[in-house]
Write an enzyme that holds these catalytic residues in place. Structure first.
Site: not given
Ligand code: GLY
Length: 363
Positions: A266, A242, A249, A246, A144, A186, A238, A253, A122, A228
């Protein structure tokens, strides 16, 4: 030069340390985080040879019970099977709830090791030690974690913040050129969404960056991580802001999906996506042509693609966008620039506008 950024999330706050050689400070940093502990250093066989065994040995010298857990690298291994292989190793080694995971590698290692840390017993503590530019400026910060599902990327995951991020700029020396360039897409993405100074730095010093000057690399990583961190502090899960990360992206993507994942890195697809998003905004008069040209010029100087190859059909890309996680209520969300340092999240662009933007960006 070394830098430190704090991600302020109350009780779950952590530091990001950036500089050449900072990986040597892991043992003292872990001691500061709560004394000797059992540490699994999760890494790929290749990075184990370069850095992993050394990192584990230094931890043992400092009194921690460190060992190396191997996982295969590459997007095709970002799976529940790979996670299961790590759970097996953790159980055999009797990892406990108080144990700690170090994710040493690029984005795949960081995302999978982070996901395993989020779910093993957990949740156990973990430290990110990203070794690629793209993971240093993006996935290692913000919590993430995920694995892919055959139906889509990152569909199974969790938010789990690390205890510490150690970004050793010296590891970029071993990064193939193409991957370094992909990471720069990026970095430029951060510049467009929030930072005219970072945009100017990229315009003025791309030669030093490509020559891997450590101070310049540390500076662009520092700028990116600071942006960031501020975004994650305001919108950890998000709900809104956040999503501006993107930028490039939505198209990117979809281009990756249509081209097949082996064709573009990417970051390369994101570069094409940034060109398309800018063209779409310019066609509506939301941003001027000068912006489009300056963005193209920096991407091109960084050795990134600025055109979508003409064998990739614009309407296929637009259809692929509709399958993306970023679709909300059936509407595709685009991040579009309004000037350098400012973007908007919009869901009112038509398929025809997206196709026209793709065509404007087609070689
Ligand atoms: N890669 C985008 C984020 O971490 O929200």
């Amino acid at each position: 030069m070394n830098h430190r950024v704090t991600v302020d999330l109350g009780e779950r706050s952590y530091d990001v340390r950036i500089g050449a050689g900072v990986r040597g400070e892991l043992p003292s940093e872990l001691s500061a985080l709560g004394g000797p502990t059992q540490v699994a250093v999760v890494t790929s066989p290749h990075l184990r040879e370069l850095y992993g065994d050394d990192v584990a040995a230094r931890l043992r010298d400092a009194g921690h019970g460190a060992w190396v857990a191997e996982m295969p690298d590459g997007e095709e291994h970002k799976t529940l099977d790979t996670a299961a292989g790590l759970y097996d190793q953790f159980i055999q080694r009797r990892m406990e709830r108080s144990s700690l995971v170090v994710a040493l590698g690029g984005g795949v290692v960081g995302d999978v090791a982070g996901f395993v840390a989020a779910t093993y017993m957990r949740g156990v503590r973990f430290v990110q030690m990203p070794t690629t530019l793209i993971s240093q400026v993006d996935s290692s910060v913000g919590g993430k974690t995920a694995v892919d599902h055959p139906m889509g990327k990152n569909l199974i995951g969790a938010f789990h913040q690390p205890q510490l991020v150690l970004i050793d700029i010296a590891t970029l020396k071993s990064l193939p050129d193409r991957q370094l360039r992909a990471g720069l897409a990026e970095v430029l993405r951060y510049a467009v969404i929030q930072s005219p100074p970072l945009f100017s730095l990229m315009e003025g010093r791309v030669a030093e960056i490509l020559a891997r000057d450590e101070d310049t690399l540390a500076e662009i990583v520092h700028h990116s991580v600071a942006i960031k961190a501020r975004i994650v502090e305001q919108d950890e899960t998000e709900a809104g802001l956040r999503g501006t990360l993107n930028y490039g992206h939505t198209f990117g993507h979809a281009v990756e999906a249509v081209a097949g994942y082996a064709r573009f890195l990417h970051g390369e697809a994101v570069a094409i996506g940034m060109v398309c998003a800018a063209e779409m905004a310019a066609a509506r008069g939301m941003v001027d042509r000068d912006f489009c040209e300056r963005q193209r010029a920096v991407l091109s100087a960084a050795g990134l693609p600025t055109n979508c190859p003409d064998d990739i059909g614009a309407s296929d890309v637009v259809e692929a966008m509709k399958l993306d996680k970023k679709v909300k209520g059936g509407r595709v969300r685009f991040i579009v620039p309004t000037e350098i340092g400012s973007v908007e999240i919009r869901d009112d662009f038509s398929d025809a506008e997206a196709i026209a933007a793709m065509e404007a960006a087609t070689a």
